[in-house]
Design a protein around this motif. Structure first.
Motif, short mmCIF file in Angstrom:
data_model
loop_
_atom_site.label_atom_id
_atom_site.label_comp_id
_atom_site.label_asym_id
_atom_site.label_seq_id
_atom_site.Cartn_x
_atom_site.Cartn_y
_atom_site.Cartn_z
N ILE A 346 0.83 -1.21 0.00
CA ILE A 346 0.00 0.00 0.00
C ILE A 346 0.87 1.26 0.00
CG2 ILE A 346 -1.63 1.34 1.37
CD1 ILE A 346 -2.85 -1.31 2.31
N THR A 347 1.82 1.36 0.92
CA THR A 347 2.64 2.56 1.01
C THR A 347 3.55 2.71 -0.22
OG1 THR A 347 4.26 1.31 2.32
CG2 THR A 347 2.61 2.61 3.52
N GLY A 348 4.10 1.60 -0.69
CA GLY A 348 4.98 1.68 -1.86
C GLY A 348 4.26 2.11 -3.11
N GLN A 349 3.09 1.49 -3.38
CA GLN A 349 2.33 1.85 -4.58
C GLN A 349 1.84 3.29 -4.52
OE1 GLN A 349 1.83 0.15 -7.32
NE2 GLN A 349 2.73 -1.81 -6.71
N LEU A 350 1.32 3.71 -3.38
CA LEU A 350 0.81 5.08 -3.26
C LEU A 350 1.95 6.10 -3.33
CD1 LEU A 350 -1.58 6.96 -2.76
CD2 LEU A 350 -1.24 6.64 -0.30
N GLY A 351 3.06 5.84 -2.66
CA GLY A 351 4.18 6.77 -2.69
C GLY A 351 4.76 6.95 -4.08
N GLN A 352 4.89 5.85 -4.82
CA GLN A 352 5.43 5.94 -6.17
C GLN A 352 4.44 6.60 -7.13
OE1 GLN A 352 6.86 2.09 -7.44
NE2 GLN A 352 7.91 1.75 -5.50
N ALA A 353 3.14 6.32 -6.95
CA ALA A 353 2.14 6.89 -7.84
C ALA A 353 2.08 8.41 -7.72
CB ALA A 353 0.77 6.28 -7.56
N LEU A 354 2.18 8.93 -6.50
CA LEU A 354 2.12 10.37 -6.28
C LEU A 354 3.49 11.03 -6.25
CD1 LEU A 354 -0.76 10.71 -3.65
CD2 LEU A 354 -0.86 10.82 -6.14
N GLN A 355 4.54 10.23 -6.43
CA GLN A 355 5.92 10.73 -6.50
C GLN A 355 6.25 11.61 -5.29
OE1 GLN A 355 6.25 12.67 -10.34
NE2 GLN A 355 6.24 10.75 -11.44
N VAL A 356 6.01 11.05 -4.11
CA VAL A 356 6.32 11.75 -2.87
C VAL A 356 7.65 11.24 -2.32
CG1 VAL A 356 3.91 12.18 -2.32
CG2 VAL A 356 4.98 10.07 -1.54
#
Length: 545
Positions: A346-356
């Protein structure tokens, strides 16, 4: 060669008339005839007349004698026609059957010829006809140049808009092309179709404008505001409060940038305000031309349509990325019973998708003292996939909470509102920047969304930027909320799995205890051990009577 002296204060407003004759008496007569209506220039030779034309190319009419030494009138007018085609040419001659004169007229080098001696009224009428023709040609040439200028600018804008990769590139292209074409000091566009911000103001500044130490995006943004009509401020200092909202603050911005005159043009598509474009001048050298204003309106219509289409495309792309991300997270939740693997996904996919720079999933309730981080994505540290490490390594890699929940203003606001807490810039913060986790770098921008279950907070997802501030867009906030709801499901699923696993363990231990305690009463210890290990099958069914 000589020119007539200035006798009237409005001489500069008169059209210019050049008379050419080798006889001074004729020059004086022509001067006395036309000096009230024209600014009369005189030359005694064709060569002298060409020198005057080179110095003053805005001459409207030439009256030239045919018989002159060194250069005949037709020869002089022929050269003038090639270099200055808009000048109307009249020839004076006493020889109407001259072959050169007939050829000059046939080739269009002469507007009309007048025979000597001339009648003054006839000559005045001929000159007036020539002036009318010159004005008509001048007007039509100006119209043609204006149309060509508009078409060139519109074609340039259209071509560059189509080649722009993003709406941001498109906006910067528009201000660059319009600013250079209309020769203004500043040209800015501020979009309003999404959440407006100072950082979303795109600006062109002329090379001649000195960059001020106080110039920044926030000051330039103050020179634009939402409007549904074209607003022309010929003098900013004389503008009324009805024309400029929040006049005091905005006038300070105009003064800081040295702006004297402005035009604001709305970009409207389907009755929705897409953006506002402003053109600023730092000098009051001329009023805004009606042609330029009409060009801006036409350009604004095309730019608004292109921008609306670009933003719509971006929204569709964002929606597609959002659905793909949600599907990926949902698949990760369904395909794994390992909570840590799920939280890492969850954290990896969301972080990479929003480029944070970082994304953390924490579990906590209002009654807890500290949060418990169960999933972490850190773009800077590049934490490896926690699902591939041992359970002991996972615990040591995850940061520990340093601030009690009761002392964390971000979490307290989350508890109070049950809505995401959005901090675009922690330099202008109203909340404390103190992090709830022990991370390497403090956040410059923060977005925290709650995990809700049965109306209660069971945790949170936090996204952070460490290098610079960030304007969290509405679609990004909505995406985090959706992911938070999926994460809440994953948390409940993990807890259910852990509870089920614990129950199974307790049942197994109870079965083992019961088996050992019963068999010890009837069997030797060796057989009891085998039975507990499953190596001995016992038939405990009662025998039939």
């Amino acid at each position: 060669m000589s020119t007539s002296p200035t006798r009237h204060s409005n001489r500069g407003n008169k059209p210019k008339l050049l008379v050419v004759d080798d006889e001074p008496d004729n020059l004086d007569l022509l001067y006395r005839t036309f000096y009230r209506q024209f600014q009369v220039l005189r030359a005694e030779r064709g060569r002298h007349a060409l020198e005057i034309l080179a110095q003053q190319p805005d001459i409207a009419i030439i009256i030239s004698d045919q018989r002159m030494p060194e250069m005949a009138g037709t020869e002089f007018l022929g050269q003038a026609a090639q270099q200055y085609p808009d000048v109307m040419r009249i020839i004076l001659t006493g020889y109407t059957d001259s072959e050169d004169l007939v050829e000059a007229i046939n080739q269009g080098q002469v507007f009309k010829y007048v025979t000597k001696p001339w009648d003054e009224d006839d000559l005045r009428e001929t000159v007036q006809q020539a002036l009318d023709a010159h004005n008509l040609i001048k007007t039509r040439t100006a119209d043609l140049n204006r149309v060509l200028r508009q078409e060139t600018l519109l074609n340039t804008i259209t071509h560059r808009i189509r080649s722009a990769q993003t709406p941001q590139d498109m906006l910067q292209t528009i201000v660059d092309v319009v600013g250079r074409s209309l020769e203004v000091s500043y040209c800015s566009i501020r979009p309003y179709c999404a959440q407006p911000s100072e950082e979303s103001c795109f600006t062109y500044r002329a090379d001649a404008v000195q960059a001020l130490a106080t110039e920044n995006s926030s000051i330039i943004a103050q020179t634009l505001w939402p409007t549904d009509r074209v607003l022309v401020l010929e003098s900013v200092l004389e503008a009324s409060g009805n024309q400029i909202p929040d006049a005091q603050e905005r006038l300070s911005a105009f003064a800081a940038l040295g702006i004297q005159s402005s035009v604001l043009v709305p970009l409207i598509s389907r009755k929705d305000l897409v953006a506002v474009m402003a053109l600023h001048r730092c000098q009051l050298e001329r009023p805004w031309a009606a042609d330029d204003l009409q060009l801006l309106i036409t350009l604004a219509d095309q730019a608004a349509l292109a921008l609306a289409q670009a933003y719509t495309y971006e929204q569709v792309q964002a929606l597609a990325r959002r659905e793909a991300l949600i599907n990926t997270i949902t698949s990760a939740i369904r395909s794994s019973l390992n909570p840590r693997k799920t939280f890492a996904a969850i954290t990896g996919q969301l972080g990479q998708a929003l480029q944070v720079d970082g994304c953390a999933l924490s579990l906590w309730t209002e009654q807890d003292d500290y949060v418990c981080c169960v999933g972490l994505y850190d773009a800077q540290v590049q934490v490896e996939n926690l699902a591939e490490t041992s359970e002991e390594q996972e615990v040591t890699q995850l940061p520990k909470s340093q601030v009690p929940i009761a002392e964390n203003p971000v979490l307290q606001k989350l508890i109070a509102t049950r809505e995401p807490v959005v901090l675009n810039s922690l330099d202008d913060r109203t909340l404390s920047t103190q992090s709830d986790l022990s991370l390497q770098n403090p956040a410059r921008a923060l977005l925290v969304a709650p995990l809700m279950a049965d109306g209660k907070i069971i945790g949170s997802i936090s996204l952070r930027q460490v290098h610079q501030a960030r304007i969290w867009q509405p679609e990004e906030i909505e995406l985090v909320k959706v992911v938070a709801s999926q994460a809440a499901i994953a948390v409940q699923q993990a807890r259910l799995f852990q509870a089920t696993k614990a129950n199974e363990q307790r049942i197994a231990e109870l079965n083992q205890y019961l088996t050992e305690s019963v068999l010890k009463r009837f069997l030797p210890e060796s057989l009891v051990t085998k039975a507990a290990q499953g190596d001995l099958r016992l038939d405990l069914q009662p025998e039939p009577r």
